[in-house]
Design an enzyme around this catalytic site. Structure first.
Site, PDB file in Angstrom:
ATOM      1  N   ARG A 124      84.284  54.682  19.228  1.00 55.47           N
ATOM      2  CA  ARG A 124      83.949  53.343  19.875  1.00 55.47           C
ATOM      3  C   ARG A 124      84.182  52.104  19.245  1.00 55.47           C
ATOM      4  NH1 ARG A 124      79.488  54.419  24.503  1.00 55.47           N
ATOM      5  NH2 ARG A 124      80.937  52.928  25.535  1.00 55.47           N
ATOM      6  N   GLN A 128      73.995  53.189  33.536  1.00 56.14           N
ATOM      7  CA  GLN A 128      73.232  53.519  33.037  1.00 56.14           C
ATOM      8  C   GLN A 128      71.533  53.179  33.165  1.00 56.14           C
ATOM      9  OE1 GLN A 128      75.995  52.207  32.038  1.00 56.14           O
ATOM     10  NE2 GLN A 128      76.689  53.488  30.187  1.00 56.14           N
ATOM     11  N   ASP A 134      74.760  45.906  21.546  1.00 52.30           N
ATOM     12  CA  ASP A 134      75.519  46.363  20.811  1.00 52.30           C
ATOM     13  C   ASP A 134      75.941  46.183  19.791  1.00 52.30           C
ATOM     14  OD1 ASP A 134      75.550  47.560  23.388  1.00 52.30           O
ATOM     15  OD2 ASP A 134      76.416  49.293  22.033  1.00 52.30           O
ATOM     16  N   LYS A 166      75.770  45.819  26.753  1.00 48.39           N
ATOM     17  CA  LYS A 166      76.625  45.717  28.249  1.00 48.39           C
ATOM     18  C   LYS A 166      77.052  45.123  29.053  1.00 48.39           C
ATOM     19  CE  LYS A 166      77.150  49.378  29.293  1.00 48.39           C
ATOM     20  NZ  LYS A 166      78.658  50.091  28.470  1.00 48.39           N
TER      21      LYS A 166
HETATM   22  O1  MRU Z   1      78.018  51.888  27.156  1.00 51.93           O
HETATM   23  P1  MRU Z   1      77.108  52.428  26.714  1.00 51.93           P
HETATM   24  O2  MRU Z   1      75.966  53.099  27.534  1.00 51.93           O
HETATM   25  O3  MRU Z   1      77.177  53.084  24.910  1.00 51.93           O
HETATM   26  O4  MRU Z   1      76.257  51.418  26.225  1.00 51.93           O
HETATM   27  C1  MRU Z   1      74.963  50.716  26.465  1.00 51.93           C
HETATM   28  C2  MRU Z   1      74.455  49.540  25.788  1.00 51.93           C
HETATM   29  O5  MRU Z   1      75.646  48.729  26.196  1.00 51.93           O
HETATM   30  C3  MRU Z   1      72.837  49.974  25.281  1.00 51.93           C
HETATM   31  O6  MRU Z   1      72.246  48.496  26.571  1.00 51.93           O
HETATM   32  C4  MRU Z   1      72.590  49.604  23.955  1.00 51.93           C
HETATM   33  O7  MRU Z   1      74.184  50.120  23.076  1.00 51.93           O
HETATM   34  C5  MRU Z   1      72.210  49.068  23.065  1.00 51.93           C
HETATM   35  S1  MRU Z   1      70.960  50.987  23.438  1.00 51.93           S
HETATM   36  C6  MRU Z   1      69.741  50.740  22.526  1.00 51.93           C
END
Ligand code: MRU
Length: 351
Positions: A90, A200, A241, A252
């Site tokens: 990713r 999520q 991220d 996100k």
């Molecule tokens: O697509 P995802 O579910 O991996 O995205 C997750 C997020 O955007 C979280 O907010 C981020 O990774 C922080 S997790 C502590």
């Protein structure tokens, strides 16, 4: 109560919860090799920036074990390829590349030392992956302690996506802050964005908050602005991220809209993230690679089509919030305030 964790390393094998099936089914999946780990990250059986980094570190160990050669040069070449594969699963969360690079750096140090057998190196690498996991949990607890200082008694908190135990090694970042405030008996209420399209928030964050006994309401993503206008939200907190030098932050999809709404309504907007989420090789958010996923994930919910056949959808997994919208960033080394360029630099000088 047993601490929730999305992954377990047991008898030198890796197991993860298939998060696509939560909250209705808890299915542990065994990942046999680095290819399984790559697919599990790519297909989002496991997700969340720190969690995919940790799982990739264990994937690195599985990959190292799978290379059957005593020739150290060949081994180095092969494990570098495996690291690249894992790191490419990713693109947006920098924790993934951070963890893989940490494993690769250690391997590059160990391999030339002929006094150490390949088996011994394998064991040291496993210990390092376990260190990454342990450090992550400690880090989240520290973030929780710092972050809770920003939460007033009786606060109503809005969060987006899942930045809880399932997204990390355990405890959570943004949810870690919320948990800590709850543990300090601050009588908080949480509003949880459902977080289309993977949900999520509705599936994972509400699952965590429910099991912790924290009062919360799931809302549709488009409800947030109205609640702010009604003065029902005191602060917003999310994970991240990737955070770059000037404080611009990828998280996100939908986070940017929340930050703009928060500013418009004079509500503080906080990011909670470990140092492994910072990418100080990038100057501004424009340089962050933003993941585009299949439109099918938008057009289908839990396996059911919701749009006419043949329709196409656009699906960005993340967006970038400019630093100007972020009131503070909570890390394991303390709370960082603007000006971010200067204060993020200081953060990396602190030991
Ligand atoms: O697509 P995802 O579910 O991996 O995205 C997750 C997020 O955007 C979280 O907010 C981020 O990774 C922080 S997790 C502590």
């Amino acid at each position: 109560m047993k601490e929730l964790t999305p992954l377990v390393w047991k008898n030198r094998r890796l197991y993860i919860i298939d998060q696509r099936l939560l909250p209705h089914k808890t299915k542990w999946v065994k990942l046999r090799d680095h290819n399984d780990v790559y697919r599990a990250i790519r297909d989002m059986l496991i997700r969340g920036a720190p969690a995919i980094g940790i799982v990739a570190a264990f994937g690195f160990c599985l990959g190292f074990r799978s290379v059957k050669t005593e020739d150290r040069e060949v081994l180095k070449e092969r494990i570098t390829e495996i690291a690249d594969l894992l790191g490419s699963a990713r693109p947006t969360a920098v924790n993934l590349r951070w963890a893989v690079n940490r494993m690769l750096g250690l391997t590059a140090k160990l391999l030339p030392d002929k006094k150490k057998s390949i088996k011994e190196i394998e064991h040291i690498l496993e210990k390092e992956a376990l260190n990454i996991l342990r450090e992550d949990i400690e880090t989240n607890r520290k973030i929780g302690r710092y972050g809770s200082r920003l939460i007033p008694k009786g606060a109503s908190i809005l969060t987006h996506c899942n930045a809880g135990a399932l997204a990390v090694g355990g405890y959570g970042t943004a949810i870690g802050v919320i948990r800590r405030a709850f543990e300090e008996k601050k009588d908080i209420t949480v509003f949880v964005d459902e977080t289309r399209p993977y949900l999520q928030g509705a599936r994972l964050t509400s699952y965590e908050l429910k099991s912790l006994g924290i009062r919360h309401f799931v809302i549709t993503d488009n409800t947030a602005g109205f609640l702010m206008k009604l003065r029902k939200i005191d602060l917003v907190i999310t994970g991240a991220d990737r955070i770059v030098r000037n404080g611009d932050t990828a998280n996100k999809i939908g986070t940017y809209s929340l930050a703009v709404l928060a500013k418009e309504n004079r509500i503080p907007f906080y990011i909670a993230a470990p140092l492994s989420t910072f990418d100080i090789s990038l100057e501004t958010g424009y340089e962050i690679p933003v993941e585009e996923r299949s439109g099918d994930e938008v057009l289908n919910i839990m396996g059911r089509s919701i749009a006419p056949k043949g329709v196409t959808a656009l699906h960005f997994g993340f967006d970038v919030t400019p630093a100007g919208y972020i009131s503070a960033i909570i890390t394991e080394r303390g709370i960082v305030y603007p000006p971010y360029r200067k204060n993020i630099k200081k953060l990396f000088m602190k030991r």
